[in-house]
Design an enzyme around this catalytic site. Structure first.
Site, PDB file in Angstrom:
ATOM      1  N   LYS A   1      38.371  56.390  44.410  1.00 39.36           N
ATOM      2  CA  LYS A   1      39.628  55.671  44.231  1.00 39.36           C
ATOM      3  C   LYS A   1      40.297  56.047  42.916  1.00 39.36           C
ATOM      4  CE  LYS A   1      38.033  51.671  41.715  1.00 39.36           C
ATOM      5  NZ  LYS A   1      38.516  50.515  41.072  1.00 39.36           N
TER       6      LYS A   1
ATOM      7  N   LYS B   1      28.009  49.638  37.087  1.00 35.77           N
ATOM      8  CA  LYS B   1      28.163  49.668  35.626  1.00 35.77           C
ATOM      9  C   LYS B   1      26.805  49.860  34.954  1.00 35.77           C
ATOM     10  CE  LYS B   1      32.571  49.156  34.874  1.00 35.77           C
ATOM     11  NZ  LYS B   1      33.332  48.043  35.415  1.00 35.77           N
TER      12      LYS B   1
ATOM     13  N   LYS C   1      41.495  53.501  36.258  1.00 32.72           N
ATOM     14  CA  LYS C   1      41.951  53.716  34.879  1.00 32.72           C
ATOM     15  C   LYS C   1      40.965  54.582  34.112  1.00 32.72           C
ATOM     16  CE  LYS C   1      44.139  49.210  34.638  1.00 32.72           C
ATOM     17  NZ  LYS C   1      43.545  47.881  34.596  1.00 32.72           N
TER      18      LYS C   1
HETATM   19  P1  TYM Z   1      41.558  45.732  37.638  1.00 34.76           P
HETATM   20  O1  TYM Z   1      42.197  45.503  36.327  1.00 34.76           O
HETATM   21  O2  TYM Z   1      40.501  46.765  37.743  1.00 34.76           O
HETATM   22  O3  TYM Z   1      42.661  46.075  38.728  1.00 34.76           O
HETATM   23  C1  TYM Z   1      43.805  45.269  38.899  1.00 34.76           C
HETATM   24  C2  TYM Z   1      44.235  45.227  40.343  1.00 34.76           C
HETATM   25  O4  TYM Z   1      44.511  46.539  40.834  1.00 34.76           O
HETATM   26  C3  TYM Z   1      43.753  46.772  42.008  1.00 34.76           C
HETATM   27  N1  TYM Z   1      43.353  48.189  42.058  1.00 34.76           N
HETATM   28  C4  TYM Z   1      43.454  48.948  43.147  1.00 34.76           C
HETATM   29  N2  TYM Z   1      43.879  48.655  44.395  1.00 34.76           N
HETATM   30  C5  TYM Z   1      43.871  49.657  45.284  1.00 34.76           C
HETATM   31  N3  TYM Z   1      43.460  50.936  44.994  1.00 34.76           N
HETATM   32  C6  TYM Z   1      43.033  51.254  43.758  1.00 34.76           C
HETATM   33  N4  TYM Z   1      42.668  52.509  43.476  1.00 34.76           N
HETATM   34  C7  TYM Z   1      43.001  50.233  42.766  1.00 34.76           C
HETATM   35  N5  TYM Z   1      42.629  50.209  41.458  1.00 34.76           N
HETATM   36  C8  TYM Z   1      42.847  48.935  41.046  1.00 34.76           C
HETATM   37  C9  TYM Z   1      42.536  45.871  41.901  1.00 34.76           C
HETATM   38  O5  TYM Z   1      41.971  45.634  43.163  1.00 34.76           O
HETATM   39  C10 TYM Z   1      43.153  44.645  41.278  1.00 34.76           C
HETATM   40  O6  TYM Z   1      43.777  43.859  42.254  1.00 34.76           O
HETATM   41  N6  TYM Z   1      38.412  41.906  38.116  1.00 34.76           N
HETATM   42  C11 TYM Z   1      39.796  42.277  38.217  1.00 34.76           C
HETATM   43  C12 TYM Z   1      40.707  41.454  37.315  1.00 34.76           C
HETATM   44  C13 TYM Z   1      40.591  39.989  37.548  1.00 34.76           C
HETATM   45  C14 TYM Z   1      41.091  39.266  38.655  1.00 34.76           C
HETATM   46  C15 TYM Z   1      40.734  37.907  38.407  1.00 34.76           C
HETATM   47  C16 TYM Z   1      41.772  39.616  39.823  1.00 34.76           C
HETATM   48  C17 TYM Z   1      40.014  39.106  36.694  1.00 34.76           C
HETATM   49  N7  TYM Z   1      40.084  37.857  37.199  1.00 34.76           N
HETATM   50  C18 TYM Z   1      41.082  36.897  39.308  1.00 34.76           C
HETATM   51  C19 TYM Z   1      42.105  38.593  40.713  1.00 34.76           C
HETATM   52  C20 TYM Z   1      41.765  37.266  40.460  1.00 34.76           C
HETATM   53  C21 TYM Z   1      39.930  43.725  37.795  1.00 34.76           C
HETATM   54  O7  TYM Z   1      39.133  44.239  37.062  1.00 34.76           O
HETATM   55  O8  TYM Z   1      41.040  44.349  38.242  1.00 34.76           O
END
Ligand code: TYM
Length: 338
Positions: free
Chosen positions: A202, A118, A205
């Site tokens: 990957k 980032k 969003k």
């Molecule tokens: P975020 O919002 O980016 O993504 C949400 C979930 O989707 C999974 N994910 C993927 N898995 C496989 N391949 C991909 N291309 C892919 N893109 C997204 C992410 O691994 C995630 O499981 N920091 C986290 C949100 C968060 C969180 C937490 C998660 C905040 N606090 C506590 C677990 C526990 C995030 O930004 O996910």
């Protein structure tokens, strides 16, 4: 007689409300939520505070929260079985985040891959929230004393840090308050990364390469047919270049094993027609997304129901968070004098 009732292990996971859910979110996380919701004590939330690092407008933030809540439900998460809540409805999380920040060190935070990435891509907005993002995530997880965290591969390092912060707190206050949260994967194998279809990396969003659960079939077909490939293999059993490998990776996730095997054989014998493979892949994706899409459309405007689910989740999540915070304050020595 002792109760036969087995105590359920606890699960926590969240998704940021920064856009609609895509196949990466679904196969990396939500599919596991569905598998776990009846057998574990589950907390699934919308990480609205985490999304503030990118400074959304209030209107965008609210629309995003609502959309993800509707999409969680549309995917089949049952608010009676799992606790579904919005992160900012549980202010105890930010209190725990403050305490954990006192034992999170600049060096380890600066070395986090997501922070470095980032800092490189958005040099004008390297804020303290980004730096301490893994600390807030640790607070989310350990406030409910989670044993398992179903997430995709991209969250592996954050989860490792959550374990570090949990163990550090336990050591520092000589009390095993927090279990070490472990990753959970759908098939018990490695954490997965759903690839984009634009050649590398990957699905994300913000990468402009997402295939979304709400998308209509015609758009999905168009996106899949545009996926990057090459001129085709020229030798038997040739190693696949990344864009082609990605197409196969996605197919392994959404299609039947026989389908994958068929196209693997076609590739290995230099007979593959990528057009046919993409057509099949698009249909297999559409079979997953269509029922979800229909429910999203039904739910997203049902403010009353969404409000009810959010309120019920907030109450349950707060109850658990308040319980942990009471113990945390006591251990730290933040005791009342009156
Ligand atoms: P975020 O919002 O980016 O993504 C949400 C979930 O989707 C999974 N994910 C993927 N898995 C496989 N391949 C991909 N291309 C892919 N893109 C997204 C992410 O691994 C995630 O499981 N920091 C986290 C949100 C968060 C969180 C937490 C998660 C905040 N606090 C506590 C677990 C526990 C995030 O930004 O996910």
């Amino acid at each position: 007689m002792m109760s036969e009732k087995k105590i359920k292990k606890t699960v926590v996971s969240g998704i940021r409300p920064t856009g609609n859910l895509h196949l990466g979110n679904y196969f990396g996380a939500v599919r596991s939520f569905l598998k776990m919701q009846h057998d574990f004590n589950c907390y699934f939330f919308i990480a609205d505070i985490h999304s503030l690092t990118t400074h959304p407008t209030p209107a965008n933030l609210q629309a995003g929260v609502r959309q993800v809540l509707a999409e969680y439900l549309a995917c089949g998460i049952d608010p009676e079985a799992a606790t579904i809540f919005i992160q900012s409805d549980v202010p105890e999380v930010t209190e725990l985040y403050t305490y954990l920040n006192m034992n999170a060190y600049l060096g380890e935070l600066e070395r986090t891959t997501s922070f470095k990435e980032k800092a490189r891509t958005q040099p004008d907005n390297v804020n303290a929230g980004l730096l301490t993002y893994p600390v807030l995530m640790a607070a989310d997880i350990i406030i409910h004393k989670a044993n398992y965290v179903p997430v995709g591969k991209d969250q592996e390092q954050h989860l490792e840090m959550a374990r570090t912060f949990a163990n550090r707190f336990n050591r520092m206050y000589h009390h095993k308050l927090f279990p070490a949260p472990k990753p959970f994967t759908f098939d018990g194998k490695d954490m997965i990364k759903v690839p984009g279809l634009d050649g590398s990396g990957k699905m994300g969003k913000s990468s402009g390469n997402g295939i979304y659960l709400y998308e209509d079939p015609a758009d999905i077909r168009k996106k899949v047919m545009r996926a990057v490939t090459d001129a085709g293999p020229t030798e038997m059993n040739q190693v696949k270049p990344e864009p082609v490998e990605n197409l196969f990776t996605l197919m392994k996730i959404v299609s039947a094993p026989e389908t994958v095997e068929y196209f693997e054989n076609q590739y290995n014998s230099c007979q593959i027609r990528y057009g046919d493979m993409k057509k099949q892949l698009a249909e297999d994706i559409i079979a997953v997304t269509t029922p979800i899409r229909e429910r999203i459309l039904e739910l997203v405007n049902d403010s009353e129901y969404l409000g009810k689910v959010a309120r019920m989740g907030a109450e349950k999540a707060r109850e658990s968070a308040v319980r942990t915070l009471t113990e945390v304050r006591e251990l730290i020595g933040l005791r009342k004098l009156y």
